[in-house]
Design a protein around this motif. Structure first.
Motif, short mmCIF file in Angstrom:
data_model
loop_
_atom_site.label_atom_id
_atom_site.label_comp_id
_atom_site.label_asym_id
_atom_site.label_seq_id
_atom_site.Cartn_x
_atom_site.Cartn_y
_atom_site.Cartn_z
N UNK A 79 0.83 -1.20 0.00
CA UNK A 79 0.00 0.00 0.00
C UNK A 79 0.87 1.25 0.00
N UNK A 80 0.30 2.32 -0.54
CA UNK A 80 0.91 3.65 -0.50
C UNK A 80 -0.05 4.53 0.27
N UNK A 81 0.47 5.23 1.27
CA UNK A 81 -0.38 6.08 2.11
C UNK A 81 0.29 7.42 2.37
N UNK A 82 -0.53 8.38 2.74
CA UNK A 82 -0.03 9.58 3.40
C UNK A 82 -0.62 9.51 4.80
N UNK A 83 0.12 9.98 5.79
CA UNK A 83 -0.35 9.84 7.16
C UNK A 83 0.23 10.92 8.06
N UNK A 84 -0.40 11.06 9.21
CA UNK A 84 0.12 11.91 10.28
C UNK A 84 -0.07 11.15 11.57
N UNK A 85 0.98 11.04 12.36
CA UNK A 85 0.92 10.40 13.67
C UNK A 85 1.12 11.44 14.75
N UNK A 86 0.23 11.42 15.75
CA UNK A 86 0.33 12.40 16.83
C UNK A 86 -0.12 11.78 18.15
N UNK A 87 0.03 12.56 19.20
CA UNK A 87 -0.49 12.20 20.51
C UNK A 87 -1.83 12.90 20.66
N UNK A 88 -2.58 12.55 21.68
CA UNK A 88 -3.88 13.18 21.90
C UNK A 88 -3.78 14.70 22.12
N UNK A 89 -2.63 15.18 22.60
CA UNK A 89 -2.47 16.62 22.82
C UNK A 89 -2.20 17.37 21.52
N UNK A 90 -2.14 16.64 20.40
CA UNK A 90 -1.94 17.27 19.09
C UNK A 90 -0.50 17.31 18.62
N UNK A 91 0.45 16.99 19.47
CA UNK A 91 1.86 17.00 19.07
C UNK A 91 2.12 15.90 18.06
N UNK A 92 2.61 16.30 16.89
CA UNK A 92 2.90 15.35 15.81
C UNK A 92 4.27 14.74 16.03
N UNK A 93 4.36 13.41 15.96
CA UNK A 93 5.64 12.73 16.09
C UNK A 93 6.15 12.19 14.77
N UNK A 94 5.28 12.07 13.76
CA UNK A 94 5.70 11.56 12.45
C UNK A 94 4.62 11.87 11.42
N UNK A 95 5.05 12.07 10.19
CA UNK A 95 4.09 12.24 9.10
C UNK A 95 4.82 12.16 7.78
N UNK A 96 4.05 11.92 6.74
CA UNK A 96 4.62 12.01 5.40
C UNK A 96 4.66 13.49 5.06
N UNK A 161 -4.49 8.14 4.90
CA UNK A 161 -5.18 8.21 3.61
C UNK A 161 -4.52 7.20 2.68
N UNK A 162 -5.31 6.25 2.15
CA UNK A 162 -4.76 5.26 1.22
C UNK A 162 -4.72 5.85 -0.18
N UNK A 163 -3.52 5.94 -0.72
CA UNK A 163 -3.32 6.48 -2.06
C UNK A 163 -3.42 5.39 -3.11
N UNK A 164 -2.79 4.25 -2.82
CA UNK A 164 -2.76 3.16 -3.79
C UNK A 164 -2.69 1.83 -3.07
N UNK A 165 -3.29 0.82 -3.66
CA UNK A 165 -3.22 -0.55 -3.17
C UNK A 165 -2.78 -1.42 -4.33
#
Length: 166
Positions: A79-96, A161-165
């Protein structure tokens, strides 16, 4: 010398023609989050006024867009995705990076992703709320400088978000 070169050429030819094992060795996880983690996750959702559906394994999800067409067949699906990973407080720890994507087989990622991402199809968008036991557990995640990016026992929020499968 000619025999040696002939044998060497034959070995290289045979090695180059041999098929690599394209089989997939991922197995489906039967992990289920402990009740205490599920309750703490539910408490966080309530605190931030987030409405989400509880999955049988203990993570929560909200489908923003179902997507259409190709779905994910199994853990070996690319799969190809775009993503954002965060904590509940909104602090982003990783993203495309905006406009970029990440490519991988589903079996290579967190159990929470393995169970959550197949709920949508190509073009779909989902929010996953994942307890520690379905994420990184008691292992802190560090960057290449040794700085802790995700503390042990973290509750994580992902928008995927899944871009491609393939």
């Amino acid at each position: 010398m000619k025999i040696f070169l002939s044998v060497l050429t034959l070995i290289i030819f045979i090695a180059g023609c041999g098929k690599k094992d394209q089989s997939c060795s991922f197995t489906d996880s039967n992990s289920i989050a402990p009740a205490a983690e599920v309750q703490q996750l539910q408490d966080s959702l309530n605190k931030y006024a987030i409405t989400a559906i509880k999955h049988s394994t203990g993570f929560f999800y909200k489908i923003n867009t179902q997507g259409s067409g190709t779905g994910i067949a199994n853990l070996c699906t690319n799969i190809s995705v775009s993503y954002k990973g965060s904590f509940f407080n909104g602090k982003i720890f990783d993203s495309t990076i905006t406009g970029q994507k990440a490519d991988f087989q589903l079996g290579e990622v967190l159990v929470g992703w393995q169970k959550g991402v197949p709920l949508i199809s190509k073009g779909g968008d989902i929010d996953l709320y994942i307890p520690p036991s379905l994420a990184y557990g008691s292992t802190p995640r560090t960057d290449n400088m040794g700085n802790v990016v995700i503390p042990a026992n973290s509750y994580l929020v992902f928008n995927i978000h899944i871009i491609e499968i393939q």
